[in-house]
Structures are given as structure tokens and as C-alpha cells.
Design a protein around this motif. Structure first.
Motif, PDB file in Angstrom:
ATOM      1  N   ALA A  10     -22.123 -39.810  -8.280  1.00 31.55           N
ATOM      2  CA  ALA A  10     -21.343 -38.776  -8.483  1.00 31.55           C
ATOM      3  C   ALA A  10     -19.907 -38.949  -8.765  1.00 31.55           C
ATOM      4  CB  ALA A  10     -21.499 -37.808  -7.058  1.00 31.55           C
ATOM      5  N   TYR A  11     -19.536 -39.997  -8.111  1.00 31.71           N
ATOM      6  CA  TYR A  11     -17.791 -40.494  -8.503  1.00 31.71           C
ATOM      7  C   TYR A  11     -17.759 -41.008  -9.827  1.00 31.71           C
ATOM      8  CZ  TYR A  11     -15.752 -39.143  -3.897  1.00 31.71           C
ATOM      9  OH  TYR A  11     -14.892 -38.493  -2.787  1.00 31.71           O
ATOM     10  N   SER A  12     -18.607 -41.859 -10.209  1.00 36.58           N
ATOM     11  CA  SER A  12     -18.383 -42.201 -11.351  1.00 36.58           C
ATOM     12  C   SER A  12     -18.254 -41.095 -12.647  1.00 36.58           C
ATOM     13  CB  SER A  12     -19.545 -43.257 -11.767  1.00 36.58           C
ATOM     14  OG  SER A  12     -19.615 -44.330 -11.106  1.00 36.58           O
ATOM     15  N   GLU A  13     -19.269 -40.106 -12.372  1.00 33.25           N
ATOM     16  CA  GLU A  13     -19.061 -38.923 -13.333  1.00 33.25           C
ATOM     17  C   GLU A  13     -17.786 -38.110 -12.946  1.00 33.25           C
ATOM     18  OE1 GLU A  13     -22.654 -36.927 -12.080  1.00 33.25           O
ATOM     19  OE2 GLU A  13     -23.744 -38.180 -13.212  1.00 33.25           O
ATOM     20  N   LYS A  14     -16.992 -38.256 -11.969  1.00 36.58           N
ATOM     21  CA  LYS A  14     -15.787 -37.795 -12.027  1.00 36.58           C
ATOM     22  C   LYS A  14     -14.608 -38.581 -12.376  1.00 36.58           C
ATOM     23  CE  LYS A  14     -16.429 -34.128  -8.370  1.00 36.58           C
ATOM     24  NZ  LYS A  14     -15.395 -32.813  -9.268  1.00 36.58           N
ATOM     25  N   GLY A  15     -14.960 -39.969 -13.142  1.00 43.12           N
ATOM     26  CA  GLY A  15     -13.933 -40.579 -13.637  1.00 43.12           C
ATOM     27  C   GLY A  15     -13.270 -41.666 -12.687  1.00 43.12           C
ATOM     28  N   TYR A  16     -13.871 -42.051 -11.722  1.00 44.20           N
ATOM     29  CA  TYR A  16     -13.624 -43.274 -10.660  1.00 44.20           C
ATOM     30  C   TYR A  16     -14.140 -44.574 -10.811  1.00 44.20           C
ATOM     31  CZ  TYR A  16     -11.535 -39.353  -7.589  1.00 44.20           C
ATOM     32  OH  TYR A  16     -10.506 -38.613  -7.187  1.00 44.20           O
ATOM     33  N   THR A  17     -13.512 -45.523 -10.826  1.00 46.99           N
ATOM     34  CA  THR A  17     -14.020 -46.929 -10.714  1.00 46.99           C
ATOM     35  C   THR A  17     -14.466 -46.813  -9.019  1.00 46.99           C
ATOM     36  OG1 THR A  17     -12.573 -47.851 -12.230  1.00 46.99           O
ATOM     37  CG2 THR A  17     -13.702 -49.292 -10.463  1.00 46.99           C
ATOM     38  N   ASN A  52     -18.520 -48.530 -12.604  1.00 45.21           N
ATOM     39  CA  ASN A  52     -17.865 -47.900 -13.812  1.00 45.21           C
ATOM     40  C   ASN A  52     -16.243 -48.297 -13.761  1.00 45.21           C
ATOM     41  OD1 ASN A  52     -17.450 -45.522 -15.414  1.00 45.21           O
ATOM     42  ND2 ASN A  52     -16.525 -44.094 -14.062  1.00 45.21           N
ATOM     43  N   GLU A  53     -16.055 -49.610 -13.656  1.00 43.07           N
ATOM     44  CA  GLU A  53     -14.762 -50.231 -13.478  1.00 43.07           C
ATOM     45  C   GLU A  53     -13.589 -50.047 -14.504  1.00 43.07           C
ATOM     46  OE1 GLU A  53     -15.117 -54.489 -13.231  1.00 43.07           O
ATOM     47  OE2 GLU A  53     -16.790 -54.464 -14.657  1.00 43.07           O
ATOM     48  N   ASP A  54     -14.071 -49.211 -15.471  1.00 40.03           N
ATOM     49  CA  ASP A  54     -12.885 -49.180 -16.612  1.00 40.03           C
ATOM     50  C   ASP A  54     -12.453 -47.583 -16.316  1.00 40.03           C
ATOM     51  OD1 ASP A  54     -13.067 -51.599 -17.876  1.00 40.03           O
ATOM     52  OD2 ASP A  54     -14.630 -50.903 -19.171  1.00 40.03           O
ATOM     53  N   ALA A  55     -12.849 -47.012 -15.350  1.00 45.18           N
ATOM     54  CA  ALA A  55     -12.172 -45.602 -15.129  1.00 45.18           C
ATOM     55  C   ALA A  55     -10.844 -45.672 -14.530  1.00 45.18           C
ATOM     56  CB  ALA A  55     -13.166 -44.858 -13.911  1.00 45.18           C
ATOM     57  N   PRO A  56      -9.883 -44.521 -14.507  1.00 47.86           N
ATOM     58  CA  PRO A  56      -8.369 -44.799 -14.281  1.00 47.86           C
ATOM     59  C   PRO A  56      -8.423 -44.529 -12.820  1.00 47.86           C
ATOM     60  CG  PRO A  56      -9.087 -42.801 -15.181  1.00 47.86           C
ATOM     61  CD  PRO A  56     -10.328 -43.727 -15.504  1.00 47.86           C
ATOM     62  N   LYS A  57      -9.266 -43.981 -12.051  1.00 49.82           N
ATOM     63  CA  LYS A  57      -8.870 -43.835 -10.421  1.00 49.82           C
ATOM     64  C   LYS A  57      -9.916 -44.660  -9.839  1.00 49.82           C
ATOM     65  CE  LYS A  57      -9.935 -39.534 -11.354  1.00 49.82           C
ATOM     66  NZ  LYS A  57      -9.965 -37.826 -11.027  1.00 49.82           N
ATOM     67  N   ALA A  78     -26.450 -34.916   1.766  1.00 47.38           N
ATOM     68  CA  ALA A  78     -25.325 -33.821   1.138  1.00 47.38           C
ATOM     69  C   ALA A  78     -24.416 -34.478   0.458  1.00 47.38           C
ATOM     70  CB  ALA A  78     -24.863 -32.878   2.299  1.00 47.38           C
ATOM     71  N   VAL A  79     -24.547 -35.133  -0.754  1.00 48.87           N
ATOM     72  CA  VAL A  79     -23.603 -36.000  -1.484  1.00 48.87           C
ATOM     73  C   VAL A  79     -22.579 -35.046  -1.863  1.00 48.87           C
ATOM     74  CG1 VAL A  79     -23.350 -37.015  -3.624  1.00 48.87           C
ATOM     75  CG2 VAL A  79     -25.605 -37.530  -2.288  1.00 48.87           C
ATOM     76  N   ASP A  80     -22.448 -33.996  -2.389  1.00 48.76           N
ATOM     77  CA  ASP A  80     -21.536 -32.998  -2.935  1.00 48.76           C
ATOM     78  C   ASP A  80     -20.337 -32.731  -1.889  1.00 48.76           C
ATOM     79  OD1 ASP A  80     -22.749 -33.187  -5.349  1.00 48.76           O
ATOM     80  OD2 ASP A  80     -23.437 -31.240  -5.116  1.00 48.76           O
ATOM     81  N   SER A  81     -20.734 -32.832  -0.643  1.00 48.55           N
ATOM     82  CA  SER A  81     -20.049 -32.725   0.439  1.00 48.55           C
ATOM     83  C   SER A  81     -18.989 -33.629   0.667  1.00 48.55           C
ATOM     84  CB  SER A  81     -20.570 -32.352   1.824  1.00 48.55           C
ATOM     85  OG  SER A  81     -21.253 -33.678   2.335  1.00 48.55           O
ATOM     86  N   LEU A  82     -19.152 -34.781   0.188  1.00 46.05           N
ATOM     87  CA  LEU A  82     -18.338 -35.931  -0.131  1.00 46.05           C
ATOM     88  C   LEU A  82     -17.197 -36.246  -1.190  1.00 46.05           C
ATOM     89  CD1 LEU A  82     -20.572 -38.504   2.072  1.00 46.05           C
ATOM     90  CD2 LEU A  82     -18.861 -37.313   3.039  1.00 46.05           C
ATOM     91  N   LEU A  83     -17.525 -35.209  -1.792  1.00 48.52           N
ATOM     92  CA  LEU A  83     -16.652 -35.498  -3.170  1.00 48.52           C
ATOM     93  C   LEU A  83     -15.192 -34.716  -3.085  1.00 48.52           C
ATOM     94  CD1 LEU A  83     -19.185 -34.562  -6.061  1.00 48.52           C
ATOM     95  CD2 LEU A  83     -18.360 -36.777  -5.324  1.00 48.52           C
ATOM     96  N   PRO A  84     -14.131 -34.956  -3.847  1.00 46.70           N
ATOM     97  CA  PRO A  84     -13.074 -34.441  -3.698  1.00 46.70           C
ATOM     98  C   PRO A  84     -12.765 -33.205  -3.847  1.00 46.70           C
ATOM     99  CG  PRO A  84     -13.078 -36.059  -5.410  1.00 46.70           C
ATOM    100  CD  PRO A  84     -14.339 -36.276  -4.754  1.00 46.70           C
ATOM    101  N   ASP A  85     -12.077 -32.448  -3.232  1.00 46.15           N
ATOM    102  CA  ASP A  85     -11.825 -30.889  -3.800  1.00 46.15           C
ATOM    103  C   ASP A  85     -10.592 -30.887  -4.841  1.00 46.15           C
ATOM    104  OD1 ASP A  85     -10.702 -28.580  -4.088  1.00 46.15           O
ATOM    105  OD2 ASP A  85     -10.899 -27.899  -2.143  1.00 46.15           O
ATOM    106  N   ASP A  86     -10.875 -30.895  -6.076  1.00 41.66           N
ATOM    107  CA  ASP A  86     -10.104 -31.011  -7.059  1.00 41.66           C
ATOM    108  C   ASP A  86      -8.816 -30.257  -6.988  1.00 41.66           C
ATOM    109  OD1 ASP A  86     -12.110 -32.545  -8.618  1.00 41.66           O
ATOM    110  OD2 ASP A  86     -12.830 -30.861  -9.399  1.00 41.66           O
ATOM    111  N   LYS A  87      -8.690 -29.221  -6.460  1.00 43.20           N
ATOM    112  CA  LYS A  87      -7.389 -28.369  -5.989  1.00 43.20           C
ATOM    113  C   LYS A  87      -6.633 -29.250  -5.139  1.00 43.20           C
ATOM    114  CE  LYS A  87      -9.732 -23.797  -6.752  1.00 43.20           C
ATOM    115  NZ  LYS A  87      -9.973 -22.539  -6.305  1.00 43.20           N
ATOM    116  N   THR A  88      -7.136 -30.077  -3.913  1.00 40.95           N
ATOM    117  CA  THR A  88      -6.245 -30.490  -2.979  1.00 40.95           C
ATOM    118  C   THR A  88      -6.291 -31.924  -3.105  1.00 40.95           C
ATOM    119  OG1 THR A  88      -8.270 -30.592  -1.487  1.00 40.95           O
ATOM    120  CG2 THR A  88      -6.534 -28.431  -1.581  1.00 40.95           C
ATOM    121  N   ASN A  89      -7.359 -32.589  -3.561  1.00 42.36           N
ATOM    122  CA  ASN A  89      -7.525 -34.260  -3.607  1.00 42.36           C
ATOM    123  C   ASN A  89      -7.262 -34.604  -5.110  1.00 42.36           C
ATOM    124  OD1 ASN A  89      -7.912 -34.384  -1.044  1.00 42.36           O
ATOM    125  ND2 ASN A  89     -10.086 -34.755  -1.212  1.00 42.36           N
TER     126      ASN A  89
END
Length: 283
Positions: A59-66, A33-38, A272-283
Motif C-alpha cells: 500500500a505504501y509503495s503504491e503511494k510513492g514510498y520507499t 520500492n527503494e527509488d521512491a522519493p519518500k 485494516a491495512v488502509d487504516s494505517l495509511l497517511p491522511d494526504d490532507k494532514t500527513n
């Protein structure tokens, strides 16, 4: 190896994500997902590999990360380091990783990689980068200590072939995870099958011994302002670390955020993949 991987779930997931396998400056990584902004770095533990991180990469690609899924030295096609006597050498390696890719917005690490990141943050900094420390190892369990001593006192010609047999793989799965999920076990089995051809025995031995001899959690403190960018994620049924490890980490990082994942073991990027995703409110 490509022929063997045709029907493998993690490998196919990397293809679905259109990840590119790149070797640069002796570092092997998948970029997805190398064109993503983050940007996020995903770092595995000893004897793991970049393909292990594909569920998390999705999971991170779906959240907009390279996504950069990076092989540790001596893993995959990442070159073994000519000098590896301390965690400072691994910190220098991480500097080379950043120079070969780009500065990450988030770093997610697992097990030994978390000790590398902890050391790095205690001795230098990645300003504005959010850190997710998965399964840190300030105090290892009696089982881990026994396995380490066994590996150290058994010649490679004997221990490494035994290590890679199916029965031992299953035992490691039972010892390392706390799940009966079929998909998770398929991922784990694929990861285990990759070890024989993709992990140097010397890398396994040297990196693990380095943790036991120079455990950075026992020697270093991270500044308060840096701690505020850290989230620590630990399974409550992790057999690799002692139960008191959670309290140790809270004492070491009083300003960090903590997630204790009920009934999860030591391989959170499978369990537990979701446990390693950023908290949108803090991260």
C-alpha cells in the motif's frame, strides 16, 4: 526456510514488490520500492516479523514510498541487544536503525513497537517525521495479563513448543483478530509458522516484560508540537488492550489525530491495512 516459503503469500508479496533482504549493523530489514522519493518505516510487534508488514508495504509503495520493514531485536536476523534494560536502550536501537537506513518521512508501528516510538518521541525527536501509532498498549487486558504470567512461570522448554502448536496459533488468532477473512487468516497463519525459526524466546519474554515493568505510556508525556504529527489507530474490538485504553490515549495525546477502526482487533496491518495509511490532507 526459503523452500518452506515458496508458496507463502507474504513471502511471495515481498518478491512481487522486489524487496531486498538486508542485514546491516545487526539489523535485519526488507527494503522495497527503494527509488521512491519518500520513506516509511514499518515496525511490527513482539513475535511478529518484517514479512508481516508486506500488505502495508504494498500500500505504501503504491503511494510513492520507499519502504523499510524492520525486524525488532531478536526477530528475523536482527541481532539481540547485548544490553536491554530499558526503553532507552530500544531508543538507542532506533537511532542505529536510522543511521543504517535513512531518516523516515513516516513511521508506522504496531503494538509494542508503538511503545518504543512513544518513548522515543517523549525523550528525543524526529523532526518532520509523521507517526502512525497502531494498537498502543497503555492498559493491557485481563487476557493479556494472564498470558504474560503464564509465559513467565513456565520454562521455555515447555512453553515455547506449546506456543508454536497449531491449536494455540488458532487461539491466538481468535483472541487477537476480529475477522473471518480467508486472506487475512492465511497471512496470520504464515506469520505464526515463522515464529519458531525466526523469533528468540528470550526476545519475546524480555520485550514483553519490559512493557509491563516500564510501560512508557504511564511515565512520559510527548510535547504538544510533536503530538500534532501523530495519528493513533486502534481497533474497537481489540482484545489485547482494555476498552478504556482509547480514552487513555486521547488524554495522553490531546493534540494528536485518532482513528478508531470499527470491529477491528489488534493486528491492523492484516485486518485494516488502509487504516494505517497517511491522511494526504494532514500527513
Amino acid at each position: 526456510m526459503k523452500e518452506q516459503r515458496k508458496n507463502k503469500k507474504l513471502y511471495q508479496l515481498s518478491k512481487e514488490l522486489k524487496c531486498k533482504n538486508i542485514i546491516k549493523n545487526g539489523i535485519n530489514f526488507l527494503v522495497c520500492n527503494e527509488d521512491a522519493p519518500k520513506t516509511v518505516f514499518l515496525l511490527h510487534g513482539v513475535t511478529g516479523g518484517k514479512f508481516d508488514m508486506m500488505p502495508l508495504a504494498k500500500a505504501y509503495s503504491e503511494k510513492g514510498y520507499t519502504v523499510y520493514a524492520i525486524d525488532l531485536p531478536g526477530h528475523g536476523k536482527s541481532k539481540w541487544l547485548e544490553k536491554l534494560d530499558s526503553f532507552e536502550d530500544l531508543a538507542n536501537w532506533l537511532d542505529l536503525v536510522i543511521a543504517s537506513t535513512k531518516k523516515p518521512d513516516v513511521i508506522v508501528s504496531n503494538s509494542l513497537a508503538s511503545s518504543i516510538i512513544y518513548y522515543y518521541l517523549a525523550n528525543r525527536d524526529l523532526k518532520d517525521t509523521k507517526i502512525i501509532l497502531g494498537c498502543p498498549t497503555p492498559e493491557t487486558s485481563h487476557l493479556s495479563n494472564f498470558m504474560q504470567k503464564l509465559m513467565n512461570h513456565t520454562p521455555e522448554a515447555i512453553s515455547w513448543p506449546i506456543y508454536n502448536t497449531k491449536p494455540i496459533q488458532v487461539i491466538r488468532g481468535i483472541a487477537g483478530m476480529n475477522t473471518f477473512d480467508k486472506k487475512v487468516w492465511e497471512w496470520f497463519s504464515e506469520s505464526e509458522d515463522n515464529k519458531k525459526d525466526e523469533v528468540l524466546f528470550d526476545a519475546t519474554s524480555k520485550l514483553t516484560n519490559l512493557l509491563y515493568e516500564q510501560n512508557p505510556f504511564k511515565k512520559y508525556k510527548i510535547p504538544k508540537e510533536v503530538q500534532k504529527r501523530i495519528t493513533v489507530v486502534m481497533g474497537t474490538s481489540d482484545p489485547v488492550v482494555k476498552p478504556k485504553a482509547r480514552k487513555i490515549m486521547q488524554k495522553l495525546l490531546p493534540y494528536a489525530r485518532f482513528r478508531f477502526v470499527p470491529k477491528a482487533g489488534h493486528i491492523l496491518h492484516f485486518e485494516a491495512v488502509d487504516s494505517l495509511l497517511p491522511d494526504d490532507k494532514t500527513n
